[in-house]
Design an enzyme around this catalytic site. Structure first.
Site, PDB file in Angstrom:
ATOM      1  CB  SER A 129      40.922  34.372  25.409  1.00  0.00           C
ATOM      2  OG  SER A 129      39.730  34.425  26.119  1.00  0.00           O
ATOM      3  CG  ASN A 180      39.923  37.674  20.509  1.00  0.00           C
ATOM      4  OD1 ASN A 180      38.980  38.447  20.358  1.00  0.00           O
ATOM      5  ND2 ASN A 180      40.032  36.896  21.571  1.00  0.00           N
ATOM      6  CD  GLU A 224      37.087  32.276  17.333  1.00  0.00           C
ATOM      7  OE1 GLU A 224      37.613  32.676  16.293  1.00  0.00           O
ATOM      8  OE2 GLU A 224      37.520  32.571  18.467  1.00  0.00           O
ATOM      9  CG  HIS A 240      37.122  31.650  22.233  1.00  0.00           C
ATOM     10  ND1 HIS A 240      37.345  32.685  21.362  1.00  0.00           N
ATOM     11  CD2 HIS A 240      37.365  32.166  23.477  1.00  0.00           C
ATOM     12  CE1 HIS A 240      37.703  33.763  22.036  1.00  0.00           C
ATOM     13  NE2 HIS A 240      37.728  33.470  23.309  1.00  0.00           N
TER      14      HIS A 240
HETATM   15  P1  NAD Z   1      36.772  35.030  35.813  1.00  0.00           P
HETATM   16  O1  NAD Z   1      38.000  35.525  36.495  1.00  0.00           O
HETATM   17  O2  NAD Z   1      35.531  35.864  35.805  1.00  0.00           O
HETATM   18  O3  NAD Z   1      36.372  33.598  36.451  1.00  0.00           O
HETATM   19  C1  NAD Z   1      37.296  32.573  36.653  1.00  0.00           C
HETATM   20  C2  NAD Z   1      36.758  31.639  37.743  1.00  0.00           C
HETATM   21  O4  NAD Z   1      37.608  30.486  37.800  1.00  0.00           O
HETATM   22  C3  NAD Z   1      36.738  32.272  39.143  1.00  0.00           C
HETATM   23  O5  NAD Z   1      35.429  32.193  39.694  1.00  0.00           O
HETATM   24  C4  NAD Z   1      37.727  31.403  39.925  1.00  0.00           C
HETATM   25  O6  NAD Z   1      37.342  31.219  41.287  1.00  0.00           O
HETATM   26  C5  NAD Z   1      37.644  30.086  39.155  1.00  0.00           C
HETATM   27  N1  NAD Z   1      38.774  29.200  39.406  1.00  0.00           N
HETATM   28  C6  NAD Z   1      40.090  29.514  39.579  1.00  0.00           C
HETATM   29  N2  NAD Z   1      40.799  28.385  39.819  1.00  0.00           N
HETATM   30  C7  NAD Z   1      39.931  27.352  39.811  1.00  0.00           C
HETATM   31  C8  NAD Z   1      40.067  25.937  40.005  1.00  0.00           C
HETATM   32  N3  NAD Z   1      41.251  25.383  40.287  1.00  0.00           N
HETATM   33  N4  NAD Z   1      38.957  25.162  39.918  1.00  0.00           N
HETATM   34  C9  NAD Z   1      37.744  25.724  39.650  1.00  0.00           C
HETATM   35  N5  NAD Z   1      37.551  27.054  39.470  1.00  0.00           N
HETATM   36  C10 NAD Z   1      38.630  27.855  39.541  1.00  0.00           C
HETATM   37  O7  NAD Z   1      37.235  34.663  34.321  1.00  0.00           O
HETATM   38  P2  NAD Z   1      36.359  34.708  32.974  1.00  0.00           P
HETATM   39  O8  NAD Z   1      36.395  36.076  32.399  1.00  0.00           O
HETATM   40  O9  NAD Z   1      35.059  34.003  33.221  1.00  0.00           O
HETATM   41  O10 NAD Z   1      37.293  33.823  32.024  1.00  0.00           O
HETATM   42  C11 NAD Z   1      37.301  32.414  32.116  1.00  0.00           C
HETATM   43  C12 NAD Z   1      37.955  31.849  30.863  1.00  0.00           C
HETATM   44  O11 NAD Z   1      37.207  32.259  29.714  1.00  0.00           O
HETATM   45  C13 NAD Z   1      39.382  32.345  30.621  1.00  0.00           C
HETATM   46  O12 NAD Z   1      40.127  31.276  30.065  1.00  0.00           O
HETATM   47  C14 NAD Z   1      39.210  33.477  29.635  1.00  0.00           C
HETATM   48  O13 NAD Z   1      40.340  33.681  28.820  1.00  0.00           O
HETATM   49  C15 NAD Z   1      38.063  32.931  28.797  1.00  0.00           C
HETATM   50  N6  NAD Z   1      37.259  33.948  28.073  1.00  0.00           N
HETATM   51  C16 NAD Z   1      36.896  35.124  28.680  1.00  0.00           C
HETATM   52  C17 NAD Z   1      36.102  36.042  27.989  1.00  0.00           C
HETATM   53  C18 NAD Z   1      35.653  37.332  28.655  1.00  0.00           C
HETATM   54  O14 NAD Z   1      35.168  38.234  27.943  1.00  0.00           O
HETATM   55  N7  NAD Z   1      35.757  37.452  29.969  1.00  0.00           N
HETATM   56  C19 NAD Z   1      35.672  35.763  26.691  1.00  0.00           C
HETATM   57  C20 NAD Z   1      36.036  34.534  26.094  1.00  0.00           C
HETATM   58  C21 NAD Z   1      36.827  33.636  26.808  1.00  0.00           C
END
Ligand code: NAD
Length: 284
Positions: free
Chosen positions: A119, A190, A152, A140
């Site tokens: 993000s 954003n 995106e 994204h």
């Molecule tokens: P989350 O914390 O729910 O999940 C992240 C996952 O990554 C966890 O299950 C963790 O175990 C795993 N992880 C950590 N290290 C790892 C590794 N070395 N190898 C494999 N897996 C690993 O996070 P999320 O909210 O799903 O966000 C994930 C990405 O998406 C981030 O970059 C975030 O900025 C982006 N994002 C989030 C949203 C949102 O609304 N949550 C929206 C758009 C983008």
């Protein structure tokens, strides 16, 4: 090259949604996470989401089984070698992402595109951690992925047009609408949305109107489906503050300074729905 198998790194909120969207579109999904419990939770979440569609009558039991059947979970990064395209959706931490991307760069076939769902981290900087910056791109997605129609597509400085085209095609295959964006803090959505929410917090802080009135103003005056303060409670005040901090530090422009009330509420642990209190109070 035809894209049939998508590797997804990280099985959290976004990763499980991306896996579901890929599989629902008929693609094979390899969902990889370091955590077994995260993979188990992801399958439960996907299954629950498909059950709701079955109950609504928009999906048959057979189709549900087929969608689940196309998702393979694994803790072994090596299993990503079979992917035609990899989407990294792991924890939002630059050092973690760079480690993951360097490892997958070494495992994936030379022609394989690597996308990141970050993000806030620079696509150009993450691309530079790999040996394939031309085949590296931002993809994204929005939360919840199975529902939200936008993706995106973010071009880093060295991302090739062919890479942008390939991931835009993939987004359309998933039933999403892609928009192309140049790499810049906050991308497009954003960059617009978070300052708007921040301004709503300033209007509250200055006592121009109550939270209810500010939200009603934007719902009824601008046809927004939800007011900015209620939306901030949904997203999380800590997440809103993190995005404003990224915009402020990247552009060095005072128009992005986080509203002091926002920081004060985050310091007080009032993070919105997830803590039961934000601009509104929620029953646990
Ligand atoms: P989350 O914390 O729910 O999940 C992240 C996952 O990554 C966890 O299950 C963790 O175990 C795993 N992880 C950590 N290290 C790892 C590794 N070395 N190898 C494999 N897996 C690993 O996070 P999320 O909210 O799903 O966000 C994930 C990405 O998406 C981030 O970059 C975030 O900025 C982006 N994002 C989030 C949203 C949102 O609304 N949550 C929206 C758009 C983008």
């Amino acid at each position: 090259m035809s894209i049939q198998t998508i590797g997804i790194i990280g099985a959290g909120t976004m990763g499980n949604g991306i896996a579901q969207a890929c599989s629902a579109a008929g693609l094979q999904a390899v969902l990889q996470d370091v955590s077994e419990p995260a993979l188990a939770r992801a399958l439960k979440t996907i299954s629950g989401s498909l059950d709701r569609a079955v109950r609504k009558g928009t999906l048959t039991e057979e189709a549900k089984a087929a969608v689940l059947g196309r998702i393979r979970t694994t803790t072994a990064a090596q299993d990503l070698a079979e992917a035609d395209l990899v989407i990294e959706a792991a924890t939002e931490n630059e050092a973690i992402k760079i480690r993951i991307l360097q490892a997958v760069d070494a495992i994936a076939r030379p022609g394989t595109i690597i996308a990141t769902n970050t993000s806030s981290i620079s696509i150009t900087r993450l691309a530079a951690a790999t040996q394939r910056p031309d085949r590296f791109v931002g993809m994204h997605f929005f939360n919840p992925v199975p529902v939200m129609a936008l993706v995106e597509i973010i071009r880093g400085l060295r991302t090739s047009e062919a890479t942008v085209e390939a991931v835009a095609d993939l987004a359309r295959t998933l039933g999403k609408t892609p928009i192309g964006v140049k790499n810049s803090a906050g991308f497009v959505v954003n960059r617009i949305l978070c300052p708007m929410i921040n301004e709503a917090i300033f209007t509250l802080q200055e006592g121009l109107a109550s939270a209810e009135e500010i939200d009603a103003g934007m719902r009824l005056g601008c046809n927004h489906p939800i007011g900015p303060l209620a939306l901030c409670d949904l997203v999380g005040l800590d997440v809103q503050l993190a995005v404003m901090d990224v915009l402020y530090s990247n552009f060095n422009d005072s128009k992005y300074r986080p509203a002091p009330l926002l920081r004060e509420m985050v310091d007080a642990g009032m993070l919105g729905r997830k803590t039961g209190r934000g601009f509104y109070t929620y029953e646990k």
